[in-house]
Design a protein around this motif. Structure first.
Motif, short mmCIF file in Angstrom:
data_model
loop_
_atom_site.label_atom_id
_atom_site.label_comp_id
_atom_site.label_asym_id
_atom_site.label_seq_id
_atom_site.Cartn_x
_atom_site.Cartn_y
_atom_site.Cartn_z
N LEU A 151 -2.32 6.04 -8.24
CA LEU A 151 -1.61 5.25 -7.25
C LEU A 151 -2.66 4.31 -6.64
CD1 LEU A 151 0.93 4.60 -5.62
CD2 LEU A 151 0.35 6.46 -4.08
N LYS A 152 -2.59 3.04 -7.05
CA LYS A 152 -3.72 2.16 -6.75
C LYS A 152 -3.58 1.40 -5.44
CE LYS A 152 -5.58 1.96 -11.30
NZ LYS A 152 -5.16 1.81 -12.66
N ALA A 153 -2.39 1.34 -4.92
CA ALA A 153 -2.19 0.71 -3.61
C ALA A 153 -0.84 1.17 -3.09
CB ALA A 153 -2.21 -0.81 -3.74
N TRP A 154 -0.60 0.95 -1.79
CA TRP A 154 0.64 1.43 -1.19
C TRP A 154 1.71 0.33 -1.19
CZ3 TRP A 154 3.13 5.61 -0.71
CH2 TRP A 154 4.21 5.69 0.17
N GLN A 155 1.41 -0.81 -0.58
CA GLN A 155 2.41 -1.90 -0.50
C GLN A 155 2.56 -2.57 -1.86
OE1 GLN A 155 4.35 -2.67 1.94
NE2 GLN A 155 3.42 -1.68 3.73
N ASP A 156 3.79 -2.92 -2.17
CA ASP A 156 4.09 -3.59 -3.44
C ASP A 156 3.19 -4.81 -3.68
OD1 ASP A 156 5.75 -2.48 -5.20
OD2 ASP A 156 7.51 -3.70 -4.70
N ALA A 157 3.04 -5.62 -2.62
CA ALA A 157 2.28 -6.86 -2.77
C ALA A 157 0.82 -6.58 -3.12
CB ALA A 157 2.36 -7.69 -1.49
N THR A 158 0.26 -5.58 -2.45
CA THR A 158 -1.14 -5.24 -2.73
C THR A 158 -1.27 -4.71 -4.16
OG1 THR A 158 -1.21 -4.51 -0.44
CG2 THR A 158 -3.14 -4.02 -1.79
N HIS A 159 -0.33 -3.85 -4.54
CA HIS A 159 -0.34 -3.27 -5.88
C HIS A 159 -0.24 -4.37 -6.94
CE1 HIS A 159 0.82 -0.63 -9.26
NE2 HIS A 159 0.23 0.33 -8.56
N LEU A 160 0.63 -5.32 -6.67
CA LEU A 160 0.84 -6.44 -7.59
C LEU A 160 -0.46 -7.25 -7.74
CD1 LEU A 160 2.91 -8.08 -9.29
CD2 LEU A 160 3.41 -9.38 -7.23
N TRP A 161 -1.10 -7.49 -6.61
CA TRP A 161 -2.34 -8.28 -6.62
C TRP A 161 -3.45 -7.54 -7.39
CZ3 TRP A 161 -6.68 -7.12 -3.03
CH2 TRP A 161 -7.74 -8.02 -3.19
N LEU A 162 -3.54 -6.22 -7.18
CA LEU A 162 -4.63 -5.46 -7.79
C LEU A 162 -4.41 -5.19 -9.27
CD1 LEU A 162 -5.45 -2.75 -5.08
CD2 LEU A 162 -7.03 -4.48 -5.96
N THR A 163 -3.14 -4.99 -9.65
CA THR A 163 -2.88 -4.47 -11.01
C THR A 163 -2.06 -5.42 -11.88
OG1 THR A 163 -0.76 -3.44 -10.49
CG2 THR A 163 -2.74 -2.15 -10.01
N GLY A 164 -1.42 -6.40 -11.25
CA GLY A 164 -0.53 -7.28 -12.02
C GLY A 164 0.90 -6.74 -12.09
N ARG A 165 1.14 -5.57 -11.53
CA ARG A 165 2.50 -5.00 -11.53
C ARG A 165 2.83 -4.42 -10.16
NH1 ARG A 165 5.13 -4.16 -16.83
NH2 ARG A 165 3.78 -5.35 -18.23
N GLU A 166 4.12 -4.30 -9.88
CA GLU A 166 4.53 -3.69 -8.61
C GLU A 166 4.43 -2.17 -8.68
OE1 GLU A 166 8.38 -5.39 -8.15
OE2 GLU A 166 7.62 -7.18 -7.13
#
Lengths: 509, 295
Positions: B182-197
């Motif tokens: 689980l690489k981030a909590w908020q969708d936007a942060t996850h999207l930025w870090l991984t390229g996916r929601e």
């Protein structure tokens, strides 16, 4: 020997008075002319092919002595004016006394007994807490009064209160001494006891685990013990001497692989047997060692002492012989060079098994993969894969496994496991059990970050190695560790292990 | 017991690496099979050369000092016997890929696992993203579970959690556990870090937990970049909704293997990790697994 050398020992600020006395005694023995050996042996020693491990010019005590402590407790000692033990306290007291009368090459005993077997008859109705307290004090006493990590306790393979308590105390105290071997027998040892032992390895890099059925099959019913840096020897006996052969230097004498195995190796083995016979003859015939009370009271039996036929530098020897064929194949990393190494081990085992010695166990010497000494440079201990180039531990075990059947008196080797294992000690259990079930004679592992680091067979605290140059150490083996760290690739090992197995002569560097 | 005849032993997978000793990929010592290919594109990826499949552009061939790489019929070929493992090919690859992959059949992997069976507690399939080769994983695990000599081995997957619910439902009968990042909590942060929601990741964690197949949730802590610390309240509340036997492992962002933007980011120090860990454990009311090494 020069007076200047004696003077530098006497004035060395890093050594205690007792340590100085020990090195002065070595110098005194070394001032005698060497035993009468023939020219070929002398040449081989001078060429660095054979090495007598600095055992001295006139051996007056065996290298390793394994007294029958069970017998001692049950009969007491006339010489020491001691009655047989009748309870646990008396048993510990008797052992403490006898340890100070058991010599070895380091002058500190290398074998303290199969302590669970030795002590179980005296447990009586002591509670677990009482046993714990007594063992703990005993353990502290051993480390503080006999501070040498060559000193070895054996436990297992059965599950018993002494075995469990020793493992518990050893993990709590994390002392350098004593060293510990846990015997494992698939048919006898429960998994949770092996797990306690492998959990301990993650905490303090001890115990060493010996494959009990494999060792037991090599000796008669009177038993055996593991001493010092994983030398397996007859109980109530021991090793009269250890001479070792540098396979790397020997490989330089060979035209090719066949010449090495068929001609050079047998030729130098014969020279080594002469040297072994000369050294052990002096001990058995001239030194009067076997006139002492250990023999007369039946705690040792002269006929159970064997010479150890040591080898080291397998890795370099194999690589040189492959190079001669134009191959870049490296020992430990591919089947071709590995197979050559197995063939060399087999040849050595055949020679040792068929050569009669003057003073041996059932007339024979015992083959040993020797763990190196602190003065070794650019040569790898025993049959180990060189420092810094080891494959992962499972591949390592599988590559070296075929050697294990050949080295009756032990194979000094250490696996380095990175510290991630500490959060997953089950992995250490899997690795150890896998190695033992595959037929590994002995399993020894270091966890990289441990303050206690094993240096083939003895333990040195990492922090002590760095401190030694400045201050000197309470423990004899730290001196070895400091020297080894400078001369060998001890700190380069992947991640780092060191390998040695002897007392050094004095060095003022 | 699964019937052997129902297993496709010829099914193949594209493997980037195999480890025979690992303490960090599930319970006990694991034989870890890394599959090539990932559908995330994390800035912090430690193995970016496992993201894409080789497109045979051939840029790497000339960099190989031992001629282990050649082009045959427009395809990059790798000769393992000549390879010295210098990884120059990986450094030059413009596509976050790797010419040194091997195609294994289920049968071939079974042979390898057999050779190591005494030494391991089980098998973990990692990546890349393991579940992108779902069919292969299923056949392999079926074969392991139906082999008398191997049936005691536990079968785990290490996943980014992007697999669909239908995909997990196919895999669940053949795995003993899964470890999900689980690489981030908020969708936007996850999207930025991984390229996916993160939606699918949460869904996967929930589904695995429901079926008692969730072994571990891993949180990658990147100081000042991830939102795990500022969202610690919500993260802890969510983790507390999972079964108590699920391990929570905290990973500290390090530079090993990272390329590009991530290299300019600060590594996570032991002190920073302790700060995050204490905030989290205070709210969780139980211990978490911490890294043993910081570089």
């Amino acid at each position: 020997m020069t007076q200047a050398r004696l003077y530098s020992i006497i004035t060395d600020s890093r050594l205690s008075a007792k340590q100085k006395s020990h090195y002065l005694a070595l110098e005194a023995e070394a001032s005698l002319p060497y035993l009468d050996i023939d020219g070929k042996a002398q040449q081989a020693i001078d060429a660095g092919i054979l090495c007598d491990m600095f055992e001295g010019h006139a051996p007056f005590k065996p290298r390793y002595v394994l007294p029958d402590y069970t017998k001692f407790l049950s009969q007491g000692s006339e010489y020491l004016e001691l009655d047989p033990a009748t309870n646990f306290d008396e048993a510990l007291n008797l052992l403490t006394i006898l340890y100070h009368h058991v010599p070895s090459v380091t002058s500190i005993p290398v074998y303290l007994g199969q302590l669970d077997t030795v002590l179980m008859p005296y447990v009586g109705d002591l509670s677990e807490q009482q046993i714990y307290q007594k063992i703990k004090l005993f353990w502290i006493m051993l480390d503080r009064t006999l501070p040498d990590a060559f000193m070895h306790v054996n436990i297992g393979p059965t599950d018993n209160i002494i075995c469990r308590t020793i493992l518990q105390v050893d993990a709590e105290l994390k002392q350098i001494a004593p060293n510990l071997t846990f015997m494992y027998d698939e048919k006898v040892t429960p998994d949770d006891l092996l797990r306690q032992a492998t959990d301990n390895i993650c905490v303090c890099s001890k115990p060493h685990i010996a494959n009990y059925p494999v060792h037991a099959a090599a000796f008669d019913h009177s038993g055996f013990g593991i001493v010092s840096c994983y030398n397996s020897l007859p109980l109530a006996g021991g090793s009269n001497t250890l001479v070792r052969m540098n396979l790397k230097e020997l490989a330089k004498k060979a035209q090719n692989q066949t010449d090495f195995i068929e001609s050079v190796l047998p030729k130098y083995c014969a020279i080594m047997f002469d040297l072994i016979d000369t050294r052990s003859s002096f001990l058995h015939e001239k030194s009067n060692f076997f006139e002492g009370f250990l023999t007369t009271e039946g705690l040792i039996d002269e006929s159970r002492f064997a010479p150890m036929f040591g080898i080291y530098g397998m890795s370099e020897a194999v690589n040189l012989l492959m190079e001669e064929k134009g191959s870049k194949s490296q020992y430990g990393h591919d089947d071709v060079s590995n197979k050559l190494s197995y063939a060399i081990s087999k040849k050595l085992a055949d020679i040792v098994a068929t050569t009669k010695v003057k003073y041996g166990y059932q007339g024979k010497a015992l083959l040993h993969a020797q763990g190196g000494i602190s003065l070794d440079k650019n040569v790898t201990p025993g049959v180990r894969i060189p420092y810094g180039t080891e494959p992962d531990p499972v591949t390592y075990v599988q590559a070296t496994l075929p050697h294990h059947q050949y080295y009756t008196s032990g194979i000094s080797d250490i696996l380095t496991i990175d510290e991630t294992v500490k959060t997953n000690p089950l992995a250490m259990f899997n690795l150890a059990k896998g190695a033992l079930l595959s037929g590994y004679r002995e399993f020894t592992a270091n966890v990289a970050s441990n303050d206690l680091v094993r240096v083939t067979g003895y333990m040195v605290k990492l922090s002590d190695i760095t401190k030694f140059d400045e201050q000197g150490s309470r423990t004899n083996t730290t001196f070895l560790g400091a020297e080894a760290a400078k001369n060998t690739d001890i700190l380069k090992r992947q991640p780092r292990v060191a390998a040695l197995e002897t007392m050094p002569s004095y060095t003022d560097e | 017991m699964i019937m052997l005849e129902s297993i496709n032993l010829d099914k193949t997978g594209i493997v980037s690496n195999i480890l025979t000793f690992s303490c960090v990929d599930g319970p006990g010592n694991r034989l870890v099979i890394f599959l090539q290919g990932c559908n995330f594109d994390c800035i912090t990826c430690h193995n970016p050369h496992t993201i894409n499949h080789c497109d045979d552009c051939g840029d790497c061939v000339a960099t190989c000092p031992t001629d282990a790489l050649t082009i045959v019929h427009d395809k990059v070929q790798w000769d393992e016997s000549l390879c010295i493992g210098c990884d120059k090919c990986i450094d030059i690859c413009p596509s976050k890929s790797n010419p040194k992959t091997t195609t294994y059949s289920v049968t071939q992997l079974l042979e390898l696992i057999n050779k190591h069976r005494y030494f391991i507690n089980g098998i973990t399939i990692s990546g890349g993203e393991a579940t992108l080769q779902l069919g292969f994983i299923i056949e392999l695990f079926k074969a392991v579970k139906s082999s008398e000599q191997l049936t005691h081995l536990s079968c785990f997957v290490d996943s980014n959690g992007s697999l669909s619910q239908l995909g997990w439902s196919k895999l669940l009968p053949f795995i003993d556990g899964a470890m999900i990042d689980l690489k981030a909590w908020q969708d936007a942060t996850h999207l930025w870090l991984t390229g996916r929601e993160s939606h699918r990741v949460i869904q996967s964690i929930n589904q695995l937990a429901l079926h008692r197949k969730l072994h571990e949730v891993r949180l990658l802590y990147i100081p000042d970049k991830t939102d795990l610390l500022c969202e610690v309240e919500a993260v802890a509340k969510y983790l507390n909704s999972l079964p108590k036997e699920v391990y929570i492992r905290l990973n500290a962002f390090q530079h090993h293997g990272v390329i590009g933007e991530g290299l300019a980011w600060d590594k996570c120090s032991e002190v920073q990790m302790q700060q995050f860990s204490s905030q989290l454990t205070k709210r969780l009311g139980r211990d978490v697994l911490l890294p043993s090494i910081y570089t």
